[in-house]
Each structure stands twice: as structure tokens, then as C-alpha cells.
Design an enzyme around this catalytic site. Structure first.
Site, mmCIF file in Angstrom:
data_model
loop_
_atom_site.group_PDB
_atom_site.id
_atom_site.type_symbol
_atom_site.label_atom_id
_atom_site.label_comp_id
_atom_site.label_asym_id
_atom_site.label_seq_id
_atom_site.Cartn_x
_atom_site.Cartn_y
_atom_site.Cartn_z
ATOM 1 N N ASN A 1 -10.034 0.113 0.224
ATOM 2 C CA ASN A 1 -8.571 0.150 0.205
ATOM 3 C C ASN A 1 -8.086 -0.432 -1.118
ATOM 4 O O ASN A 1 -8.139 -1.638 -1.329
ATOM 5 C CB ASN A 1 -8.024 -0.660 1.387
ATOM 6 N N HIS B 1 -3.097 7.448 2.208
ATOM 7 C CA HIS B 1 -3.530 6.135 1.763
ATOM 8 C C HIS B 1 -4.911 5.865 2.350
ATOM 9 O O HIS B 1 -5.156 6.092 3.535
ATOM 10 C CB HIS B 1 -2.531 5.075 2.233
ATOM 11 N N CYS C 1 0.804 -1.221 0.000
ATOM 12 C CA CYS C 1 0.000 0.000 0.000
ATOM 13 C C CYS C 1 0.840 1.275 0.000
ATOM 14 O O CYS C 1 0.330 2.354 -0.283
ATOM 15 C CB CYS C 1 -0.952 0.003 1.196
#
Length: 319
Positions: free
Chosen positions: A276, A246, A113
Site C-alpha cells: 500500500n 487503490h 490514500c
């Protein structure tokens, strides 16, 4: 001094929407439970005939269109992804071919990520070192393909998508600074251990996550690295016009913003609609805020991300 400046953005989301109510038909959960814990209401999932490179290609085209450039003028491609089309060739090389570009460098970066942050910092370094003049940086992931849809702790979180930026050497102020960190001792709290071995999958092909451990580590680490980078470039959080984090979990985003004394209305949030999307989440959020007019030329932007590894990082840029 040469800077690397973001001259364009682009993004792509698959057509299929997976809502919380859809997930409630697959696993023991409900919309209220998911929203309360994550802030997520829906996410997108890639179709069977799509690959990560296809999403990257569409996002790249949008950025190229915004920049009004010939694709052949791009002399380097970096693709941040944890879900490549294949072991090799790299998704970056596949993307290069789809764009009709030959020559120049192209490779994938795997920092989960945090991948887009790592790739952005790397591209900035290449430009400042004179190794490239124009770089396409893409974050793209199809995490739905490694999600166990019987595990309510993970299947509610992840979605698919791609985001892209084009960086260009410039005399105007662009990226002001970057900070990257990693600590492999935390690898076990977020992992997907499956890999090919003698024609078979060895280890679990699905994502495993210790949610509470990730939450605590994320808030602490993101706050610390943002403060460290602000001090490094001689700025305060008050001078940041937009924070683009993020998009892992709304509670992590809110907690980090609070620790940095950043009002939530100065934070770009897309996790409620995208979930996500790993390396794609920051450039997806950036492109949305650029195209809807929130982010304007001259704005100071703080990007920050954290992912499996553990890896984490931050970048400050003037748009």
C-alpha cells in the site's frame, strides 16, 4: 466542451525491496500469513537520503519524457501526499523548483490514500474552468517513515513510491466524471496522530489501523461510489475496460471487483509487489499498465480509492 485528458504517465519505486521474509525477522509473522490476508509479497522502502519530493521528481520526469513536453509548459502542480518533506514549504513547491519551473500554482493535497483521486478531480475542474491548460498531478508517499515495525498489523501493509500523470486541456474526451466523499466520524479507525508541538512530537508518530473496520467500510464505500459515478456518467461496469483501484489489500480489491461484476483480469493489481503506497498506488498501477501495453488509447478507466479521514472517491476517464 473542453475536457482534461491524461497525456502521459510516470512512476518511481525506491531501490530497496522489503520482502515478507525480511519482515519475519523483525516481527512475529511469516510470508504465508501475510499473503493470505493481504496478497502482498514485497514492498519498496525509501532510502535515508531520499525524500518524498525526490520520488515525486523521478515520477514527474518519466511523465514529462512520455509527453515529450518542456517542463515549463506545466502551469500547475498538485502533489497528493500524507508524508510531505516538511510542514512547509509544500512538497509541490519543492518539486516545482526541482523541475526548474517558475510561476503557476503548486500545492499539496492531503486526503491520505484517496489523495490522487482528489487531486485528479481537482485538476480536472481547474482545466474545465479555464484556470490551467496543463497540470502535473503526482501521488507520492514514504509511509515506511511512519510505520511501527513492531506492529505486525500495519508494518506488513505499507510501502513507498510515486506516480504521476500530466493532464491537458483537450477537445477529445478525457475525464468523464468524478465523485468525492468524506466522513470524519470514521477518523479513529485509521490514523497517524503525531504532530509537532513546542518542538516535540505530540501523539503517536506511527500509523494505527483497525483492520476489520477498514475492510468493511472500504468494500461498502468503494462499491457504492463506483456505482453512483457510473450512473452519473451514463455507463455500466461492462463499458469499463480497466479498473485501477487503490492498492490497499488484495481482498478489498477482489471483493469490490466482485460487487461491481468486474472480472479480476480487468483489474490492474500491483499490491503484491508494491504494498500500500497510499496516494502513489493508483498512478503507479496506471503507469505500469500503460507501459506494458495493457491500457491503450480509447480505453475507459475507472479509478477508485479510499483512505484515512475517511475519504473516498472515484474518477472515470477515457485514456
Amino acid at each position: 466542451m473542453k475536457y482534461s485528458k491524461i497525456i502521459a504517465t510516470g512512476s518511481y519505486l525506491p531501490a530497496k525491496v522489503l520482502t515478507n521474509n525480511d519482515l519475519a525477522k523483525m516481527v512475529d509473522t511469516n510470508d504465508e500469513w501475510i499473503v493470505e490476508r493481504t496478497g502482498i509479497k514485497e514492498r519498496r522502502t525509501i532510502s535515508e537520503n531520499e525524500n518524498t519530493s525526490d520520488m515525486a521528481y523521478q515520477a514527474a520526469l518519466k511523465a514529462i519524457e512520455m509527453a515529450e513536453i518542456d517542463p515549463s509548459s506545466i502551469d500547475f502542480i498538485l502533489v497528493a501526499t500524507a508524508t510531505p518533506d516538511s510542514v512547509f514549504p509544500s512538497t509541490a513547491c519543492i518539486l516545482q523548483h526541482k523541475l526548474g519551473i517558475k510561476g503557476g500554482g503548486a500545492y499539496d493535497m492531503q486526503a491520505a490514500c484517496s489523495g490522487f483521486i482528489y487531486a485528479l478531480a481537482t485538476a480536472d475542474s481547474y482545466i474545465k474552468a479555464g484556470l490551467a491548460k496543463r497540470i502535473l498531478v503526482v501521488g507520492a508517499d514514504s509511509l515506511s517513515r511512519i510505520v511501527d515495525y513492531t506492529d505486525r498489523g500495519t508494518c506488513i501493509l505499507f510501502g513507498d513510491g510515486a506516480g504521476a500523470v500530466i493532464l491537458e486541456a483537450s477537445d477529445e474526451v478525457g475525464i468523464l466524471g468524478a465523485e468525492l466523499k468524506a466522513d470524519g466520524s470514521y477518523g479513529s479507525i485509521l490514523t497517524s496522530s503525531g504532530h509537532l508541538y513546542n518542538g516535540q512530537i505530540k501523539g503517536s508518530p506511527y500509523i494505527y489501523m483497525d483492520g476489520q473496520a477498514v475492510f468493511k467500510f472500504a468494500v461498502k464505500s468503494l462499491t457504492a461510489i463506483a456505482k453512483e459515478l457510473l450512473a452519473k456518467v451514463g455507463m455500466t461496469s461492462n463499458e469499463i475496460n480497466w479498473m485501477i483501484p487503490h492498492q490497499a489489500n488484495l481482498r478489498i480489491i477482489e471483493a469490490t471487483a466482485k460487487m461491481l461484476a468486474t472480472p479480476i483480469n480487468k483489474v490492474v493489481v500491483t499490491v503484491d509487489r508494491h504494498g500500500n503506497t497510499s496516494a502513489a498506488s493508483i498512478p503507479l498501477a496506471l503507469d505500469e499498465a500503460v507501459r506494458d501495453g495493457r491500457i491503450k488509447r480509447g480505453d475507459n478507466l475507472l479509478f477508485e480509492g479510499i483512505g484515512a479521514g475517511f475519504t473516498w472517491g472515484a474518477v472515470i476517464a477515457r485514456f
